[in-house]
Design a protein around this motif. Structure first.
Motif, PDB file in Angstrom:
ATOM      1  N   LEU A 134       8.505 -23.769  18.352  1.00 41.22           N
ATOM      2  CA  LEU A 134       9.514 -24.716  18.856  1.00 41.22           C
ATOM      3  C   LEU A 134      10.900 -24.409  18.303  1.00 41.22           C
ATOM      4  O   LEU A 134      11.902 -24.543  19.004  1.00 41.22           O
ATOM      5  N   GLU A 161       5.643 -25.599  15.057  1.00 42.94           N
ATOM      6  CA  GLU A 161       7.029 -25.785  14.628  1.00 42.94           C
ATOM      7  C   GLU A 161       7.808 -24.477  14.702  1.00 42.94           C
ATOM      8  O   GLU A 161       8.966 -24.451  15.120  1.00 42.94           O
ATOM      9  N   LYS A 212      14.198 -23.802  20.497  1.00 39.92           N
ATOM     10  CA  LYS A 212      15.417 -24.619  20.379  1.00 39.92           C
ATOM     11  C   LYS A 212      16.598 -23.821  19.844  1.00 39.92           C
ATOM     12  O   LYS A 212      17.749 -24.119  20.163  1.00 39.92           O
ATOM     13  N   ALA A 243       9.035 -22.816  27.478  1.00 40.13           N
ATOM     14  CA  ALA A 243       9.179 -22.770  26.018  1.00 40.13           C
ATOM     15  C   ALA A 243       8.452 -21.579  25.416  1.00 40.13           C
ATOM     16  O   ALA A 243       8.978 -20.903  24.513  1.00 40.13           O
TER      17      ALA A 243
END
Ligand code: FES
Length: 124
Positions: free
Chosen positions: A10, A7, A14, A62
């Motif tokens: 990520l 998380e 983002k 990513a």
């Protein structure tokens, strides 16, 4: 990968921190990985021998984008010598130590660019 660490990575992908450019940066450098075509650029501003501001731009997977975002948070405010001493292992630990070896090149691209920027390499 543990879910909270996933998380964290990520979230940085983002919502990248310190994304952008610095006009009249003291140091800038850009480098990519030819095999995937991903490129990261870093612009740095040094003040009182400390990394006063750092911004990144470019495109990548990513892991590379999250890693450079996390890197910028870790090194902002550090003395230049501390930044130069920031190791690959430090970077991997900042990512929670969960990146698989096959993705190390992605995770370490930002740090490579940062070190080269600080030794005075110029962006193309
Ligand atoms: Fe290109 Fe990760 S696949 S940096």
């Amino acid at each position: 990968m543990e879910s909270d660490k996933l998380e964290y990575i990520l979230d940085h992908f983002k919502n990248p921190r310190n994304y952008g450019t610095i006009e009249d940066a003291d140091f800038s450098y850009e480098e990519g990985i030819p095999s995937c075509g991903d490129v990261i650029r870093l612009d740095l501003r040094i003040k009182d021998n400390k990394l006063d501001d750092i911004k990144f731009s470019g495109t990548g997977c990513a892991i590379s984008q999250a890693s450079v975002s996390i890197l910028t948070e870790n090194v902002t405010g550090m003395e230049v010598n501390e930044v130069i001493s920031f190791t690959d292992q430090d970077m991997l630990e900042a990512l929670g130590g969960q990146v698989s070896p096959i993705r190390f090149k992605c995770a370490l691209l930002g740090l490579t660019v940062l070190k080269k920027a600080l030794i005075g390499k110029k962006a193309a």
